[in-house]
Structures are given as C-alpha cells and as structure tokens.
Scaffold this motif. Sequence first.
Motif, PDB file in Angstrom:
ATOM      1  N   ARG A   1     -11.869  38.650  23.609  1.00 44.32           N
ATOM      2  CA  ARG A   1     -10.576  39.041  24.142  1.00 44.32           C
ATOM      3  C   ARG A   1      -9.415  38.556  23.276  1.00 44.32           C
ATOM      4  N   GLN A   2      -9.739  37.872  22.170  1.00 42.22           N
ATOM      5  CA  GLN A   2      -8.695  37.357  21.293  1.00 42.22           C
ATOM      6  C   GLN A   2      -8.975  37.780  19.859  1.00 42.22           C
ATOM      7  N   HIS A   3      -7.901  37.986  19.119  1.00 39.38           N
ATOM      8  CA  HIS A   3      -8.077  38.250  17.697  1.00 39.38           C
ATOM      9  C   HIS A   3      -8.443  36.958  17.001  1.00 39.38           C
ATOM     10  N   ILE A   4      -9.426  37.009  16.117  1.00 37.76           N
ATOM     11  CA  ILE A   4      -9.995  35.804  15.526  1.00 37.76           C
ATOM     12  C   ILE A   4      -8.989  35.061  14.642  1.00 37.76           C
ATOM     13  N   ILE A   5      -7.992  35.780  14.102  1.00 35.24           N
ATOM     14  CA  ILE A   5      -7.047  35.146  13.171  1.00 35.24           C
ATOM     15  C   ILE A   5      -5.809  34.628  13.907  1.00 35.24           C
ATOM     16  N   THR A   6      -5.169  35.484  14.683  1.00 36.17           N
ATOM     17  CA  THR A   6      -3.899  35.106  15.307  1.00 36.17           C
ATOM     18  C   THR A   6      -4.057  34.484  16.680  1.00 36.17           C
ATOM     19  N   GLY A   7      -5.204  34.693  17.326  1.00 33.85           N
ATOM     20  CA  GLY A   7      -5.391  34.161  18.672  1.00 33.85           C
ATOM     21  C   GLY A   7      -4.710  34.983  19.746  1.00 33.85           C
ATOM     22  N   LEU A   8      -4.041  36.082  19.373  1.00 35.74           N
ATOM     23  CA  LEU A   8      -3.420  36.965  20.363  1.00 35.74           C
ATOM     24  C   LEU A   8      -4.491  37.787  21.082  1.00 35.74           C
ATOM     25  N   PRO A   9      -4.182  38.284  22.274  1.00 35.92           N
ATOM     26  CA  PRO A   9      -5.124  39.199  22.937  1.00 35.92           C
ATOM     27  C   PRO A   9      -5.433  40.383  22.025  1.00 35.92           C
ATOM     28  N   ASN A  10      -6.687  40.877  22.119  1.00 31.91           N
ATOM     29  CA  ASN A  10      -7.084  41.976  21.242  1.00 31.91           C
ATOM     30  C   ASN A  10      -7.123  43.293  22.014  1.00 31.91           C
TER      31      ASN A  10
END
Length: 819
Positions: A393-402
């Motif tokens: 549920r998170q982008h691996i680089i930015t940590g934002l929701p995907n």
Amino acid sequence: MRLSDSHRSWIIGSFLVLFFVAAGFFLSEKKTLQRLDLLIYDVMLPLHSPKMSEQIVIIAIDDASIRALGRWPWSRHQHAKLLQELQKMSPKAIGIDLIFSEPEINSNADQSLAQAMLQNQHTVLVVAPIKETSDSLIVERLPIPLLASAAAALGHVDVELDIDGTNRHFYLYAGLGNPHWPNVALAMLKVGEDAGDYGSPSQPLSEYSVAGWVRSHKMMLSFTSADNLAKRISFKDVLEGRVDPELIRGKYVLIGATSAGIGDMISTPASRSHQRMPGVEIISQEMNTLLQDSHLYELSSSMQSGLTILLIIVSVGAIVLSPLRYSLITAVCSLIFILSCSLFLLLVYKLWFAPATAFILTAIAWPLWTVWQNRMSDRFIEKLIVQLDAQARQHIITGLPNHITLQEELYKLGTLDQPAKLTALIIIHVNKHESAISVIHRAIGDSLLVVIADRIKAAVGDDVFVAHLEEDDFAILLSGQSDLASIQQSANALLAQIQTPFHYLDEEIVLSPNMGISVWPMDSRDSSELLRKAFTAMFKSRMDESLPICLYTADIGEEIQARVELEKAMTGALERNEFQLCYQPQVEASSGKIIGAEALLRWHSPDLGPIGPETFIPVAEQSGLINSLGEFVLRKACDDLKLMKEAGLEHIRIAVNLSPLQFANMSLADDIAEILKSSHIEPSRLELEVTESTLMRNMNTAVEAMMNIKKHGMSLAIDDFGTGYSSLKHLQLFPLDCLKIDKCFTRDIEDKSSLEITLSVIDLAKRLNLRIIAEGVETDAQAKFFRLHRCDELQGYLFSKPIPAQALIELMKEQAEVA
C-alpha cells in the motif's frame, strides 16, 4: 529486550538438544529400550554370522535312537559303549551334555562309563546351576564323584537369557561363590589343546565373597545361519558302527539330546519360525564362536552412555541446524548414521553398541522440531504478510500511498450518495531535471523523488490525499470543490508551487509537471473509469506542451482513443508493407531542370485509410518506431537511387529527412555508408536533412554527428530553417551544404515580416556559400520571387506533387527528351 525469531529459534534448539541428551543418558543407563536394542541386534547379527566349523560334530540322542534303544533315560552302559566306539575314531575331545548327578541303580553301569572315560582321557562332563524352588538357593549340580574323577575336565552349561527369553550371551567362567568352572566349550578346547588365551576369572578366587552363582568374561554369541549348523550323527548309528571314522577323527564331539522333551530347548536369534535350539546346539555355537574367534563384546555401560549422548548431540543438532525444508532428509540421514555406527562397531571391532535410545530420540526430535519450526514459520508468515500488506500500500521509495491505496480511496467515493461537492482526481507526471550525478547514481535519483514527493505534499497540505503511482507519476484527491472553476484555480495554484525552483545537490531544479484532471461524479462514478480518464487527460497534457493542466473532456477521450488506434495500426505496418516512399522533385531555379528530390514517407492503412506524416511521425517518434521507419526510408531511397542510375539518371540527388532519434545515434553515418556501399551509390548523391530544433538540442553532439556524415562524403541540409533559434554564430559551427526555407515563409511571402525573414535567410546563405532551396512553391509568382533573389533550387506543387520512384524516373526522362 525482545528476542528476534532467529535468536529464539537458536535458544529453543539448544534446549531441545540438551533435553534429549539428558533423556538419552537416563534411558541408556536404565536400559529402558533394551527390547528394541535386542531386536536391532537380531537384525544385524546375520551380517556377522560365521560359518560352522567342520571340527564340531554332534552325536544326537534323537527320536530314531530312542526308538532303537528304548525309553529314555538309557543305562550308562549305552554311553560307555558310545565312548568306546568313539575312542576307536580318535576324536580330539568329547563333551557329554548330560548331568550324571545321581548314581545308577546298577552300579556296574557307572563303573563301565567311568572305565570308558578313563580309557579315552578326553571326556568333558557338565556342571549346571540348579534352583530347586523359587525360594531356594542356587546350588551346583555335579556329576557323581566316580564319573567326575574319571572325566578329563568339567565345564559349566549356564545359559544366559535376555529380557525377551532369548539366549545371546555366554560366560567363559562361572561357579558357586567364585567363577572356577570354565564354559564346557572352553573346557573341551582346553582338553583338545585348541583353547586360545581367554584368561581366567577376572579376579583371584580369594576375592570373591558373593554368595550364589558367580559368572565372568561375558561374551556375545555369533550364531551361524539356520542352514549352517554343526553336523549331526545319530547316537544309534555310532553304536551300530555305521559311521565313517573320518567324520570323528580329530573332531570335537558333543553328545546331547536333540529329541523334544528330553533336553533343554532354548530360544535363540538363529532359530527359524520361533523354533527353539537344543542345549547341545547352543554349546556347539559357543565352541564355534571360540574356534572362529568371532565372539562379540558389549560396550561398557559408561561407553554405551557416552556414545549415545554423542550421537544424540550430532543427530539432533543436525536436525536443529538444517533448514526446515531439509529437516526430514537430515533426520533420515541421522537415523541411518546411528544404525551405521552400531553396524560398523559390530562388523569391524566386534563391539555391540545398543542404538535404540539414540535412534528413538532422534526420530522423536524431528517431529517436535518440525512442529516448532512450522509454528515459527506461521508466525513469520503472518508477520511478513502484515509487512507485505503495508508495503503493498506504500511506494517503496517515497513511502506515500500507492495505486492500490488510491483505488481503495476511489472505491469509497463510489459508495457515497450524490454529494453537494465535487472531488477532483489529479494525476501529475513530473519531468525532473536529470543531472549526470542522478544518472550515474540511482540512489541519488531516488532521493530526488523523495524531495519531489515532499514538495507536492507541502503544496497541498497534510489533509489532502497524495499517492505515488509510478516513478514520475503522482495522484492527488482534492475533495470539497464547488465547481470546475475552483478545481482549475486549485490546480493552477498547485502547478505554480510545484514549478518553483529549488536547490538539490548544488543544482537548481525546475520541475515541469503535466497534470490531468478527472472530476467525480461528473466524469464517472466508477473508480477505474475515473482513474483512466485522469490518465487520459495527463497524456494529452504531455502531448501538448502548451497545456500543462488538462481537464478531461469527451473530445480529449476521443482524441486519445484515436491515437491508441493509430499506434495499434502502426504496429507491424512496416512488415505488412503499408508504407510507401514518394519523391517531390527539386528543380534548378534558373532552368527548371530536375536535379534532386526529397524522399517523403506515406502510409496507407487498410483500416484507417491514408494517414499524413504530420499525424503518424510524432506517434512513431514517441513509440520508438521512428528508427525502424528511418532505416526503411534510407534503404528504400538507396534502392531507388540505384534504379535511377540504371536508368541513366546519374545526376539526381535524393534528400532524406533524419529524425532527432536517428541523428542522436553516433554510428548513423557509418551505417548509412554501409547501405550506400552495398547499393553501389556515390555518397554525394545522398543528402541528409535535419531540422533546426534537432541541431539546437545538443550543439557539441550535433557538430560531431555532422562531421561524421561529411567525412563519408554525404551532404547536409537544415530543413525548415527560420522556424527555430539558429544564429549566424551557430551556422558557422555546422558543416552545412544547404539551407531550406520553410514553406510557411513561402506561403506568406507577401507578408512584410515573412518577406524580410526570407530575404535575410537568402542573404545569410549566400554569405556562407550555402545552397538554398525554397519549399512549398505553388505559384508562378512565388517561383519568380525566388528566382529574382537568386535562390538556387525550388520545390513544391508548382512543379510536381510527391510521386513514386518510377514516376519520377519517367518524369525526368520526359524532361530530358524535351530538352
């Protein structure tokens, strides 16, 4: 402090090993698994089974002898006669497995037997421990003194029975109070002078103070196979003289009962079908064990426990340390190893190690450890699933929701009733500056994405949902919007904040976002459809550089769908020969003679019909098909030049346009030279055209590429000159041969601004000694203007529309005939 799963597993594994070591020591000392050990021994024993010695012969008191000599017991006269017969055959020793503990009523019989024993001097009688009742003491049952004194030796026939009632052991020495009687087999070997050095009782007789029957020098019997027993001769056959003396001469002769009911019958590991072995057979097995030196010894109690503990540590430790997927194989190998150790000691060192304790505990350790590990694995999998769910549920680089979380948020919108406010879904594609550092070091590029994500998050505030979809794509949900105007206003403010320059790694970064917007519920109440329309609008923004923010409309959807259809149709069109190369003549301005032609690509799709280059060329450039199309054009142009040469038109020059992607290929000049060489075309007959904007992208690279082209003898032209940003300084750097005036200036030649630019371009080309071609000439007035101002060549519909190569050849031939 919480232990990690690996540390917890290590601690439990160590505890498991220690637990089984303690259990192994206890079970080994108590001999708890003795019955299983004996069963294993019986299975292994045949592997150590010796052959029966031919020196051992049994005179059997069998059923046939009883029928011939009458009811048992017989008179000792019969035994005396037997000894007399045997004396004639010269045996080494005679052992009588009968206890003559009571005198016979007929005293002459005892005298007769004693006399016979004195005559051969090799007779051994037996001594046995007897317990009359369960409460009585053990006593020795000896032969009567008359016979005992006549015997050459006395030997005990004590039989050792294991816990299962089976005989596997015997003692070399035994006796009442002290072990002074040798085993009857050993006594016979001593009489026959074949006894090895088996020692004497382990302690001096004076040190024995134990009441009862005492034994020493314990050995394990090596039973022969059931079909390899000592040779039997019937008692009656000896008496009747029907025995070959060679069968007895120099042999150890045992006399005993084999008929059921008149002698001891003992269970042994060698018995077949649970049949028991007569006592005289047991003695023959003991004698054979001593003769063949095949006796076995049990490990001492301390060595047994020590080896058991060692095997448990190795086997259970291996199971604990091996990966779970290999634990069963490890357990099986460990069990085989334990049994192999026992078998190795048995066969090589004649030592019996009871493996049952180590075997059973290792077999128990595997399921216990597997159950524990599976529980650990289940907990690990549960923990991993939670982590993966969070990561999913998170982008691996930015940590934002995907995109998964975005889909869930959009799905929630679809479950709401008709709202009073609108929600805008904004898809942002960020074109970020690529420095040399960010290209070489990917991690730095990733950190730049984090900076960009923080910039977007700061621009919209913490209350607004922001997702990171792909590497350069972000999504924003702006809820509570009253109308499209407010959405446009919010998007403009967002764009301005994102475009604000910022410093990163000593560089000034300017982001160039493209934003596509779809509105819920106006554009769709379906989450997937709403997301697709936002991406469609964003794609339109990327296609149109003048449109950084694009609100989705039905027209945009149709336009993008048409582009999708175009891309589909273009895939494989080259292989299907749907593309055609046409040529627009270039004429000498002063004479009107055709001296060259520009190669122009045309496409006729069976599904979409004729499609102009202004439509399909941008699509080909963006999809990467332009390289294949460019190579096709070059090869086809060279092939057509070859046709023109064969037709006698050797003066013709063909101009081919190069795309920016082709021009960026530093091996382009070499590749074209190879094509010209294979077609036998002079390089001077091929002119390569590049647009002004292509040259201005990277000045250094452009100059190098152009120098390579000139090195191979091909000429160069700038197409659409005057529409870009070239200056006299730039033109001085380029090794050009020709400038082409764009048709937009030709069309607007009557406009004062266009007129001044056109005259400036012509003057500039003359000053630089460059050939100049005017494109788009369609009227006589335009042609007259360019002739008047000394333009070298003209090209346009006034002279010819683009035609196939064969038509161009025919046109040039007609022109030559007219001339």
